[in-house]
Design a protein around this motif. Structure first.
Motif, mmCIF file in Angstrom:
data_model
loop_
_atom_site.group_PDB
_atom_site.id
_atom_site.type_symbol
_atom_site.label_atom_id
_atom_site.label_comp_id
_atom_site.label_asym_id
_atom_site.label_seq_id
_atom_site.Cartn_x
_atom_site.Cartn_y
_atom_site.Cartn_z
ATOM 1 N N ILE A 165 7.522 0.691 -8.307
ATOM 2 C CA ILE A 165 6.071 0.687 -8.114
ATOM 3 C C ILE A 165 5.600 -0.727 -7.771
ATOM 4 O O ILE A 165 5.878 -1.678 -8.511
ATOM 5 N N ALA A 166 4.893 -0.863 -6.647
ATOM 6 C CA ALA A 166 4.294 -2.147 -6.288
ATOM 7 C C ALA A 166 3.019 -2.328 -7.099
ATOM 8 O O ALA A 166 2.101 -1.505 -7.036
ATOM 9 N N GLY A 167 2.950 -3.396 -7.879
ATOM 10 C CA GLY A 167 1.851 -3.581 -8.814
ATOM 11 C C GLY A 167 0.488 -3.686 -8.158
ATOM 12 O O GLY A 167 -0.528 -3.284 -8.740
ATOM 13 N N ASP A 168 0.435 -4.229 -6.929
ATOM 14 C CA ASP A 168 -0.821 -4.367 -6.199
ATOM 15 C C ASP A 168 -0.751 -3.575 -4.892
ATOM 16 O O ASP A 168 -1.080 -4.082 -3.814
ATOM 17 N N ASP A 169 -0.353 -2.325 -5.020
ATOM 18 C CA ASP A 169 -0.163 -1.450 -3.864
ATOM 19 C C ASP A 169 -1.512 -0.986 -3.319
ATOM 20 O O ASP A 169 -2.281 -0.321 -4.008
ATOM 21 N N GLY A 170 -1.779 -1.309 -2.050
ATOM 22 C CA GLY A 170 -3.030 -0.898 -1.439
ATOM 23 C C GLY A 170 -3.170 0.597 -1.250
ATOM 24 O O GLY A 170 -4.285 1.107 -1.079
ATOM 25 N N PHE A 171 -2.050 1.326 -1.310
ATOM 26 C CA PHE A 171 -2.076 2.777 -1.151
ATOM 27 C C PHE A 171 -1.918 3.513 -2.480
ATOM 28 O O PHE A 171 -2.020 4.737 -2.521
ATOM 29 N N VAL A 172 -1.624 2.776 -3.544
ATOM 30 C CA VAL A 172 -1.438 3.383 -4.872
ATOM 31 C C VAL A 172 -2.263 2.569 -5.867
ATOM 32 O O VAL A 172 -1.756 1.624 -6.488
ATOM 33 N N PRO A 173 -3.538 2.898 -6.029
ATOM 34 C CA PRO A 173 -4.432 2.111 -6.881
ATOM 35 C C PRO A 173 -3.987 2.080 -8.338
ATOM 36 O O PRO A 173 -3.144 2.878 -8.773
ATOM 37 N N TYR A 195 6.553 -3.937 -10.037
ATOM 38 C CA TYR A 195 6.724 -5.253 -9.441
ATOM 39 C C TYR A 195 5.343 -5.884 -9.297
ATOM 40 O O TYR A 195 4.616 -5.629 -8.333
ATOM 41 N N SER A 196 4.971 -6.684 -10.285
ATOM 42 C CA SER A 196 3.630 -7.262 -10.353
ATOM 43 C C SER A 196 3.355 -8.141 -9.139
ATOM 44 O O SER A 196 4.218 -8.920 -8.711
ATOM 45 N N GLY A 197 2.160 -8.005 -8.613
ATOM 46 C CA GLY A 197 1.743 -8.830 -7.485
ATOM 47 C C GLY A 197 2.279 -8.395 -6.140
ATOM 48 O O GLY A 197 1.937 -8.995 -5.117
ATOM 49 N N GLU A 198 3.105 -7.356 -6.117
ATOM 50 C CA GLU A 198 3.690 -6.910 -4.852
ATOM 51 C C GLU A 198 2.844 -5.793 -4.227
ATOM 52 O O GLU A 198 2.213 -5.007 -4.924
ATOM 53 N N ASP A 199 2.887 -5.729 -2.896
ATOM 54 C CA ASP A 199 2.124 -4.726 -2.166
ATOM 55 C C ASP A 199 3.066 -3.679 -1.583
ATOM 56 O O ASP A 199 4.286 -3.838 -1.578
ATOM 57 N N HIS A 200 2.476 -2.631 -1.072
ATOM 58 C CA HIS A 200 3.190 -1.527 -0.442
ATOM 59 C C HIS A 200 4.139 -2.058 0.646
ATOM 60 O O HIS A 200 3.779 -2.926 1.420
ATOM 61 N N GLY A 201 5.343 -1.514 0.669
ATOM 62 C CA GLY A 201 6.297 -1.890 1.707
ATOM 63 C C GLY A 201 7.103 -3.135 1.420
ATOM 64 O O GLY A 201 7.769 -3.663 2.310
ATOM 65 N N PHE A 202 7.109 -3.596 0.168
ATOM 66 C CA PHE A 202 7.752 -4.886 -0.124
ATOM 67 C C PHE A 202 9.256 -4.870 0.107
ATOM 68 O O PHE A 202 9.871 -5.928 0.272
ATOM 69 N N ALA A 203 9.877 -3.703 0.131
ATOM 70 C CA ALA A 203 11.332 -3.631 0.287
ATOM 71 C C ALA A 203 11.764 -3.182 1.680
ATOM 72 O O ALA A 203 12.915 -2.815 1.880
ATOM 73 N N THR A 204 10.844 -3.224 2.636
ATOM 74 C CA THR A 204 11.234 -2.901 4.002
ATOM 75 C C THR A 204 12.300 -3.883 4.481
ATOM 76 O O THR A 204 12.353 -5.027 4.025
ATOM 77 N N GLU A 205 13.148 -3.434 5.385
ATOM 78 C CA GLU A 205 14.261 -4.285 5.832
ATOM 79 C C GLU A 205 13.792 -5.421 6.737
ATOM 80 O O GLU A 205 14.459 -6.443 6.854
ATOM 81 N N MET A 206 12.659 -5.230 7.401
ATOM 82 C CA MET A 206 12.201 -6.261 8.331
ATOM 83 C C MET A 206 10.683 -6.176 8.475
ATOM 84 O O MET A 206 10.066 -5.188 8.103
ATOM 85 N N GLY A 207 10.102 -7.233 9.000
ATOM 86 C CA GLY A 207 8.673 -7.222 9.252
ATOM 87 C C GLY A 207 7.880 -7.973 8.199
ATOM 88 O O GLY A 207 8.409 -8.500 7.222
ATOM 89 N N LYS A 208 6.572 -8.011 8.405
ATOM 90 C CA LYS A 208 5.675 -8.827 7.595
ATOM 91 C C LYS A 208 5.541 -8.335 6.158
ATOM 92 O O LYS A 208 5.165 -9.103 5.271
ATOM 93 N N ARG A 209 5.803 -7.063 5.911
ATOM 94 C CA ARG A 209 5.568 -6.510 4.571
ATOM 95 C C ARG A 209 6.634 -6.925 3.559
ATOM 96 O O ARG A 209 6.407 -6.834 2.357
ATOM 97 N N SER A 211 8.963 -8.591 0.915
ATOM 98 C CA SER A 211 8.883 -9.647 -0.094
ATOM 99 C C SER A 211 10.290 -9.817 -0.660
ATOM 100 O O SER A 211 10.769 -8.965 -1.421
ATOM 101 N N GLU A 212 10.954 -10.872 -0.298
ATOM 102 C CA GLU A 212 12.402 -10.988 -0.454
ATOM 103 C C GLU A 212 12.880 -10.826 -1.895
ATOM 104 O O GLU A 212 13.788 -10.040 -2.169
ATOM 105 N N ALA A 213 12.294 -11.578 -2.821
ATOM 106 C CA ALA A 213 12.788 -11.541 -4.202
ATOM 107 C C ALA A 213 12.604 -10.158 -4.815
ATOM 108 O O ALA A 213 13.509 -9.622 -5.466
ATOM 109 N N ALA A 214 11.433 -9.570 -4.618
ATOM 110 C CA ALA A 214 11.171 -8.240 -5.175
ATOM 111 C C ALA A 214 12.064 -7.200 -4.521
ATOM 112 O O ALA A 214 12.579 -6.283 -5.189
ATOM 113 N N ALA A 218 14.678 -4.855 -6.601
ATOM 114 C CA ALA A 218 14.600 -3.391 -6.558
ATOM 115 C C ALA A 218 15.890 -2.791 -6.010
ATOM 116 O O ALA A 218 16.422 -1.814 -6.560
ATOM 117 N N ASP A 219 16.407 -3.383 -4.937
ATOM 118 C CA ASP A 219 17.622 -2.833 -4.336
ATOM 119 C C ASP A 219 18.828 -2.986 -5.261
ATOM 120 O O ASP A 219 19.713 -2.115 -5.288
#
Length: 231
Positions: A165-173, A195-209, A211-214, A218-219
């Protein structure tokens, strides 16, 4: 690009799934469930990663009933919007049936070994539904959307399920996250990680979303979870 053709359970047609094979005999299989952006470069990279860990991996094209072969880039605003539009048109019940067909195919291809599923965004929601409705041996959902509307199905979860769960997920209030905790924290088969402070898509393989450490944390948890419950 390797793929396999899978027949739908209702006999309405067939769909393609990206296929990644491990070196040597597979230790099991994993079905990777797409975001609203289709089986794009990032999803194929997820499959290749799991294959490198010894799992036969399939990623079904779940939007085939709308339009086969959709690949979108979430960093392009128009393509992000198209993904959201596709989400609104997507029949989730038929999607679960297609995932079930993919699980059966994966199990056969892996020599009747155990099958796990992992999904992202829409795929995270579908991973939860897969845990509740199919015989998947283990399921993992990343930033799953709308789980508060699916808590009535939690009695069907018979095998291990992990939700990131992304703690600051814009799609999951926050209120939705609270309902997830209230409904699932005491479920013996469900593990939630926030994952506190993280937003939706933090574990995508590439792109702006990303967030490496998170993403790495998670992985690593997912990898250990699959190792424990698949082999």
């Amino acid at each position: 690009m390797a793929s396999v053709t899978i027949e739908s359970l209702d006999g309405s047609g067939s769909f393609e799934a990206y296929r990644a094979d491990p070196e040597g005999k597979p230790r099991g299989a994993i079905v990777v469930i797409q975001e609203v952006f289709g089986v794009n470069t990032g999803i194929r990279a997820k499959c290749d990663y799991w294959a490198s860990k010894g799992y036969l991996t399939l990623a079904p094209d779940l939007f085939w009933r709308i339009e086969p072969g959709i690949e979108l880039d979430p960093d392009v605003p128009e393509e992000m919007q198209r993904g959201l539009d596709l989400f609104g048109r997507f029949d989730q019940d038929k999607g679960i049936a297609d995932i079930e067909a993919t699980i059966r195919e994966a199990r056969d291809l892996a020599g009747s070994r155990k099958v796990g599923v992992t999904g992202y965004c829409l795929g995270g929601r579908l991973a939860y539904m897969t845990a509740a409705r199919t015989d998947a041996d283990v399921s993992v959902g990343y930033y799953a959307v709308g789980i508060d509307n699916l808590l009535g199905e939690k009695h069907g979860i018979a095998n291990p399920l992990m939700l990131h769960i992304a703690g600051d997920d814009g799609f999951v209030p926050k209120d939705v996250q609270a309902k997830m905790h209230e409904g699932l924290d005491d479920h013996p088969k469900v593990t939630l990680h926030v994952y506190s402070g993280e937003d939706h898509g933090f574990a995508t393989e590439m792109g702006k979303r990303r967030s490496e450490a998170a993403a790495q944390l998670a992985d690593s948890r997912t990898e250990a979870f699959f190792a424990e419950h698949i082999g």
